[in-house]
Design an enzyme around this catalytic site. Structure first.
Site, PDB file in Angstrom:
ATOM      1  N   SER A 239       0.850  -1.186   0.000  1.00  0.00           N
ATOM      2  CA  SER A 239       0.000   0.000   0.000  1.00  0.00           C
ATOM      3  C   SER A 239       0.886   1.237   0.000  1.00  0.00           C
ATOM      4  O   SER A 239       2.116   1.152   0.012  1.00  0.00           O
ATOM      5  CB  SER A 239      -0.907   0.007   1.226  1.00  0.00           C
ATOM      6  OG  SER A 239      -0.137   0.118   2.416  1.00  0.00           O
ATOM      7  N   LYS A 240       0.242   2.413   0.039  1.00  0.00           N
ATOM      8  CA  LYS A 240       0.973   3.675  -0.030  1.00  0.00           C
ATOM      9  C   LYS A 240       1.973   3.818   1.109  1.00  0.00           C
ATOM     10  O   LYS A 240       3.007   4.455   0.957  1.00  0.00           O
ATOM     11  CB  LYS A 240      -0.006   4.843  -0.014  1.00  0.00           C
ATOM     12  CG  LYS A 240      -0.840   4.967  -1.280  1.00  0.00           C
ATOM     13  CD  LYS A 240      -1.777   6.158  -1.200  1.00  0.00           C
ATOM     14  CE  LYS A 240      -2.625   6.271  -2.462  1.00  0.00           C
ATOM     15  NZ  LYS A 240      -3.571   7.408  -2.368  1.00  0.00           N
ATOM     16  N   ARG A 241       1.663   3.238   2.251  1.00  0.00           N
ATOM     17  CA  ARG A 241       2.572   3.425   3.385  1.00  0.00           C
ATOM     18  C   ARG A 241       3.899   2.686   3.193  1.00  0.00           C
ATOM     19  O   ARG A 241       4.855   2.927   3.926  1.00  0.00           O
ATOM     20  CB  ARG A 241       1.905   2.973   4.685  1.00  0.00           C
ATOM     21  CG  ARG A 241       1.575   1.501   4.763  1.00  0.00           C
ATOM     22  CD  ARG A 241       0.725   1.224   6.003  1.00  0.00           C
ATOM     23  NE  ARG A 241       0.331  -0.179   6.099  1.00  0.00           N
ATOM     24  CZ  ARG A 241       1.058  -1.111   6.667  1.00  0.00           C
ATOM     25  NH1 ARG A 241       2.249  -0.797   7.182  1.00  0.00           N
ATOM     26  NH2 ARG A 241       0.633  -2.349   6.745  1.00  0.00           N
TER      27      ARG A 241
END
Length: 472
Positions: A239-241
């Site tokens: 994911s973006k994290r």
């Protein structure tokens, strides 16, 4: 012999993410490996979330990755008449029916089933003849078989069997007549003669529903291959994290498309212990049947290693256009300076990304405002005046501005002055690059160019003179 036909069918509700890019790569490689066709389809029936910007982001990502398609892009929103035609066919054959159940009834049914610990599903209330309800526009539901089971041999996960009593009568057309995902996918793959569907394993639950629709239409289902998800380094879904997840973010950060393709192909697929693959090798060796069913973890360090490998290994002429994009993005004009191929040949060993290469090569195209304070204090001292003047004179009339000739010239000056190379090279490096860090002094001189090098040495001498005056 049937031609292999694969397809990549993203929904344009955002950018092309890494997982989608790997799926596209697998589809493209399987089609190319078997000399088949690769089809691009844009599944844009989600009218609220689909945007032209997202469509363009997908097309840009595919172009940057150099995953060319043989047919398409096809757009589902341009095929609504075809979907409506097939819905009417299923209704006429009694394989679909109108459902008049209100949203309130469906919500109450779902809530009650969840209270009882039962899997939420439609109860077939209108299956055998629902009565029209005033103020309610009906949906169309597929009449799923209630007996037997669906069995298919997944080319990644093996044989999968699902009992039909676990499946409900899914909606294939909404109240406004717009078709739903599981229905449009079947019609599209049928019409486009797709022989192999490669997609993420989050679609496994959709597959038995789709197979039943194929059979209701009298169509032969394609083969299926559900590939595992990609995880971050912490074991959670990427994911973006975890950093960049958009393909174009990797372009922006300075990765070569071939490096990313090489890295993505190894997420779930292998050929012995080989890590580095040319494009031709990927096409020759790839097989969807060799994809592992276990999820793969994204390793940024390995991607960095591959990126540097390909920056060093590919012909500089192949790397230069991608470096040009970085310079342009940074606002650096490269018209007055060395060729980008020469920059690649010198800098590829020194950096991990093209972004770093462009940032560290700015000095070959633009003059700097000030010397690095620490480097100037250490190397641009009055004692450096003599070697800098000597090297300036030696370089002024040099006719052969090649790395070999430049190396000979610097060494000759050091020998004439009877000092070590560092006494000449380090002040010269700071004069040329503004700091104490640059490629070898011959390559730095070569890339800076004769006129710019002479001007910068003169500027350094002026700096030394001012410094000496201040200390007097």
């Amino acid at each position: 012999m049937t031609t292999t036909r694969t397809r990549f069918a993203p929904s344009p509700t955002g950018f092309l993410h890494v997982g989608g890019a790997r799926t596209a790569l697998f589809c493209w490689l399987q089609a190319r490996h078997e000399q088949g066709d690769f089809v691009l389809r844009i599944e844009d029936t989600d009218l609220e979330r689909s945007t032209p910007e997202s469509v363009q982001a997908i097309l840009d990502g595919m172009e940057w990755l150099e995953l060319d398609h043989d047919e398409g892009p096809f757009y589902q929103t341009r095929r609504f008449d075809r979907y409506a035609e097939v819905v009417e066919q299923l209704l006429a054959e009694g394989k679909a029916y109108h459902c008049w159940c209100s949203k309130e009834r469906i919500d109450a049914l779902r809530e009650e089933q969840m209270k009882q610990g039962v899997k939420p599903r439609y109860d077939g209330h209108c299956r055998d003849g629902g009565e029209p309800v005033a103020g309610v526009k009906p949906v169309v539901r597929f009449r799923n078989p209630r007996e037997g089971h669906v069995r298919f041999d997944d080319r990644v996960r093996g044989t999968i069997v699902i009992s039909n009593d676990e499946l409900d009568d899914l909606v294939i057309a909404r109240p406004d007549g717009s078709p739903t995902y599981n229905f449009t996918v079947v019609v599209d793959d049928w019409d486009m003669k797709i022989s192999l569907v490669i997609r993420g394993d989050d679609h496994i639950n959709n597959t038995p529903r789709q197979i039943n629709i194929y059979e209701a239409l009298g169509a032969t289902p394609p083969q299926f291959a559900h590939v595992p998800m990609i995880l971050g380094d912490d074991g959670a879904r990427l994911s973006k994290r975890h950093g960049a997840v958009s393909v174009m973010q990797y372009r922006d950060q300075g990765y070569l498309p071939h490096a990313l393709n090489n890295y993505l192909v190894r997420l779930g697929w292998s050929h012995g212990d080989q890590e580095v693959f040319t494009r031709d090798e990927m096409v020759e060796l790839f097989s969807i049947d060799a994809v592992n069913r276990k999820a793969a973890a994204f390793d940024h360090e390995k991607l960095n290693w591959l990126n540097q490998h390909w920056m060093k290994t590919l012909p500089p002429a192949d790397v230069a256009p991608h470096l040009a994009w970085q310079f342009n993005d940074l606002g650096i004009d490269t018209d007055n300076g060395p060729s980008l191929e020469d920059v690649v040949s010198v800098q590829a060993e020194r950096v991990k990304t093209l972004r770093e290469m462009a940032e560290q090569s700015r000095v070959f195209f633009e003059d700097f405002d000030a010397f690095d304070a620490g480097a100037a204090k250490k190397h641009l001292r009055p004692v450096a005046e003599t070697p800098l003047r000597a090297i300036r004179e030696a370089l002024r009339d040099l006719g052969d501005w090649s790395p070999a000739a430049l190396d000979d010239t610097v060494r000759a000056v050091a020998a004439e002055l009877e000092v070590g190379m560092g006494k000449v090279a380090q002040p010269l490096r700071v004069a040329l690059a503004g700091s104490g860090v640059s490629p070898s002094i011959d390559k730095t001189l070569w890339l800076v160019g004769q006129d710019r090098a002479l001007a910068r040495i003169s500027h350094a001498l002026e700096y030394i003179a001012v410094r000496a005056a201040e200390q007097a």
